[in-house]
Design an enzyme around this catalytic site. Structure first.
Site, mmCIF file in Angstrom:
data_model
loop_
_atom_site.group_PDB
_atom_site.id
_atom_site.type_symbol
_atom_site.label_atom_id
_atom_site.label_comp_id
_atom_site.label_asym_id
_atom_site.label_seq_id
_atom_site.Cartn_x
_atom_site.Cartn_y
_atom_site.Cartn_z
ATOM 1 N N PHE A 13 0.855 -1.015 0.339
ATOM 2 C CA PHE A 13 0.252 -0.135 -0.040
ATOM 3 C C PHE A 13 0.772 1.524 0.247
ATOM 4 O O PHE A 13 0.442 2.399 -0.545
ATOM 5 C CB PHE A 13 -0.768 0.369 1.370
ATOM 6 C CG PHE A 13 -1.646 1.024 1.522
ATOM 7 C CD1 PHE A 13 -2.383 2.148 0.181
ATOM 8 C CD2 PHE A 13 -1.573 1.413 3.207
ATOM 9 C CE1 PHE A 13 -2.991 3.467 0.847
ATOM 10 C CE2 PHE A 13 -2.325 2.467 3.736
ATOM 11 C CZ PHE A 13 -2.811 3.468 2.348
ATOM 12 N N ILE A 14 1.402 1.538 0.529
ATOM 13 C CA ILE A 14 2.301 2.541 1.265
ATOM 14 C C ILE A 14 3.574 3.009 -0.005
ATOM 15 O O ILE A 14 3.936 3.880 -0.628
ATOM 16 C CB ILE A 14 3.058 2.811 2.558
ATOM 17 C CG1 ILE A 14 2.685 3.288 3.433
ATOM 18 C CG2 ILE A 14 4.402 3.454 2.585
ATOM 19 C CD1 ILE A 14 2.749 3.172 5.072
ATOM 20 N N ASP A 33 9.265 -7.346 -3.849
ATOM 21 C CA ASP A 33 8.491 -7.725 -3.148
ATOM 22 C C ASP A 33 8.108 -8.842 -2.946
ATOM 23 O O ASP A 33 8.018 -9.771 -3.503
ATOM 24 C CB ASP A 33 6.861 -6.941 -3.155
ATOM 25 C CG ASP A 33 6.181 -6.538 -2.519
ATOM 26 O OD1 ASP A 33 5.912 -5.626 -2.373
ATOM 27 O OD2 ASP A 33 5.767 -8.060 -1.873
ATOM 28 N N GLY A 38 2.073 -7.526 -0.297
ATOM 29 C CA GLY A 38 1.805 -6.527 -1.601
ATOM 30 C C GLY A 38 0.823 -7.137 -2.386
ATOM 31 O O GLY A 38 0.954 -8.310 -2.663
ATOM 32 N N LEU A 78 10.374 -0.449 3.556
ATOM 33 C CA LEU A 78 8.971 -1.008 3.881
ATOM 34 C C LEU A 78 8.717 -2.040 4.277
ATOM 35 O O LEU A 78 7.417 -2.477 4.910
ATOM 36 C CB LEU A 78 8.119 -0.208 2.772
ATOM 37 C CG LEU A 78 8.111 1.333 2.001
ATOM 38 C CD1 LEU A 78 7.611 1.364 1.087
ATOM 39 C CD2 LEU A 78 8.320 1.799 3.610
ATOM 40 N N THR A 97 10.333 -12.526 10.079
ATOM 41 C CA THR A 97 10.512 -10.874 8.444
ATOM 42 C C THR A 97 11.369 -10.266 8.950
ATOM 43 O O THR A 97 11.899 -8.637 8.103
ATOM 44 C CB THR A 97 9.369 -10.941 7.725
ATOM 45 O OG1 THR A 97 8.466 -12.060 6.933
ATOM 46 C CG2 THR A 97 9.405 -9.771 6.797
ATOM 47 N N ALA A 119 11.052 2.219 7.634
ATOM 48 C CA ALA A 119 9.289 2.366 8.285
ATOM 49 C C ALA A 119 9.661 1.245 9.387
ATOM 50 O O ALA A 119 9.478 0.816 9.680
ATOM 51 C CB ALA A 119 8.320 1.885 7.080
ATOM 52 N N TYR A 151 5.251 -7.654 16.849
ATOM 53 C CA TYR A 151 4.672 -6.505 16.289
ATOM 54 C C TYR A 151 6.365 -5.311 16.676
ATOM 55 O O TYR A 151 6.899 -4.959 16.102
ATOM 56 C CB TYR A 151 4.026 -6.316 15.893
ATOM 57 C CG TYR A 151 3.919 -5.229 14.525
ATOM 58 C CD1 TYR A 151 4.542 -5.195 12.925
ATOM 59 C CD2 TYR A 151 3.378 -4.104 14.899
ATOM 60 C CE1 TYR A 151 4.686 -4.724 12.483
ATOM 61 C CE2 TYR A 151 3.397 -3.686 13.474
ATOM 62 C CZ TYR A 151 3.739 -3.590 12.739
ATOM 63 O OH TYR A 151 3.644 -2.378 11.661
#
Ligand code: UDP
Length: 327
Positions: A13-14, A33, A38, A78, A97, A119, A151
């Site tokens: 998205f970003i 990606d 995504g 990101l 990740t 990010a 997270y």
């Protein structure tokens, strides 16, 4: 000079909006990606641009990361596990990740001395209740038995690692903490509240507000978030520090649901749902999240341009198109 910018997670998205913005100003963009959250649908409208390269692959792949970082001038990292629901469903993969993947990106930036934007998330403030939150406020995280906090903890560790690399002057690192970024292309599939409420309103289903709905958030329009990232990546003087990236209007989730009903004109009802019915029984939510963006403003001149009504209207327009296409 044309810059080549690597965006990990650039089909998200970003990332997709950021790629579009860099391409528009003439930069070359490499997107890496793994198409987990995504999707190439987010960027296929950019495929005709010869300045774009899309590499379907993972930040866990050291050879790929090394090759791409070596050929680019700047790295925007990101790629991460995102969305509370996704993290609860995939706890171990999410931690690996965020921690191992980021370490690999950092190592490649060190090897090639390439500047990095990392990010991070307002989630790192955890259970803080005061407002507004400043970058040097404490991170108040819950127990390790409550999976949600993994997270925040993994992103906090990313920040520590990135700042440590910067401090050793291997390469410049800038960290952005995003506060509930919303806008077109954000999927409702991973639990994010605004696209979910909008879909429910458009489909005349009850709007699901979790808990008592009094928890608050401060939403940020994707265009403002992209502007903030661009200002930070263009300014190497900003490196070595952490910046909140957020909007201005604090709103409870109950009030957000009401606003969505007003803007869509939907006759759906609002339904309060206990957290225990949606998540595991020891789920904990963040009660409040309001950014102090004074540091970002002082260093870059940033001020958000889009108010909450525009954010909702833009998401409504996007979700109408996606729903009619069955997505
Ligand atoms: N939320 C909600 N209904 C939904 C999805 C989320 O009430 O259908 C709530 C969620 O519990 C949280 C807030 O909305 O209090 C924001 O959730 P989101 O997952 O979008 O972001 P985060 O929790 O990371 O701020």
């Amino acid at each position: 000079m044309t810059q080549r910018i690597l965006i990990t997670g650039g089909a998200g998205f970003i990332g997709s909006h950021l790629a579009e913005s860099f391409l528009q100003r003439g930069d070359a963009v490499y997107i890496l990606d793994n198409e987990s959250t995504g999707t190439r649908r987010n960027i296929e409208h950019l495929f005709s641009n010869r300045q774009l390269r899309f590499i379907s692959g993972s930040i866990m792949d050291e050879a790929v990361i090394s090759r791409l970082v070596g050929t680019c001038h700047y790295v925007v990292h990101l790629a991460a596990a995102v969305g509370v629901q996704y993290i609860l469903d995939n706890p171990l993969e999410s931690i690996l990740t965020n921690v191992v993947g980021t370490e690999r990106v950092l190592n490649a930036c060190r090897d090639f001395e390439k500047p990095l934007f990392l990010a991070s998330t307002s989630e790192v403030y955890g259970l803080q209740t005061h407002a507004p939150l400043k970058e040097n406020d404490y991170c108040v995280l819950g127990a390790t038995s409550v999976s949600r906090w993994s997270y925040a903890c993994s992103k906090a560790l990313d920040e520590f690692m990135a700042l440590a690399y910067h401090q050793k002057q291997s390469f410049p690192v800038t960290i952005g903490r995003f506060f509930n970024t919303v806008g077109p292309r954000q999927s409702p599939a991973y639990g994010m509240v605004l696209p979910r409420l909008v879909d429910q309103a458009l489909q005349n289903q009850p709007l699901t507000v979790y808990g008592d709905g009094q928890q608050t958030r401060t939403f940020t329009h994707i265009h403002d978030a992209v502007q903030a990232i661009t200002l930070l990546t263009d300014n190497l003087q900003a490196a070595g520090d952490v910046y909140n990236i957020g909007g201005t209007e604090e709103i409870s989730i109950m009030a957000l649901a009401q606003r969505v009903l007003e803007i869509t004109g939907s006759s759906s009802k609002i339904k309060l749902i206990p957290y225990s019915e949606v998540f595991s029984k020891n789920f904990e939510d963040m009660p409040r999240r309001v950014p102090d963006t004074g540091k970002l403003r002082a260093v870059t001149g940033f001020s958000p341009q889009c108010d909450l009504n525009k954010m909702i209207a833009d998401v409504v327009a996007d979700r109408k198109i996606k729903l009619s296409a069955g997505r």
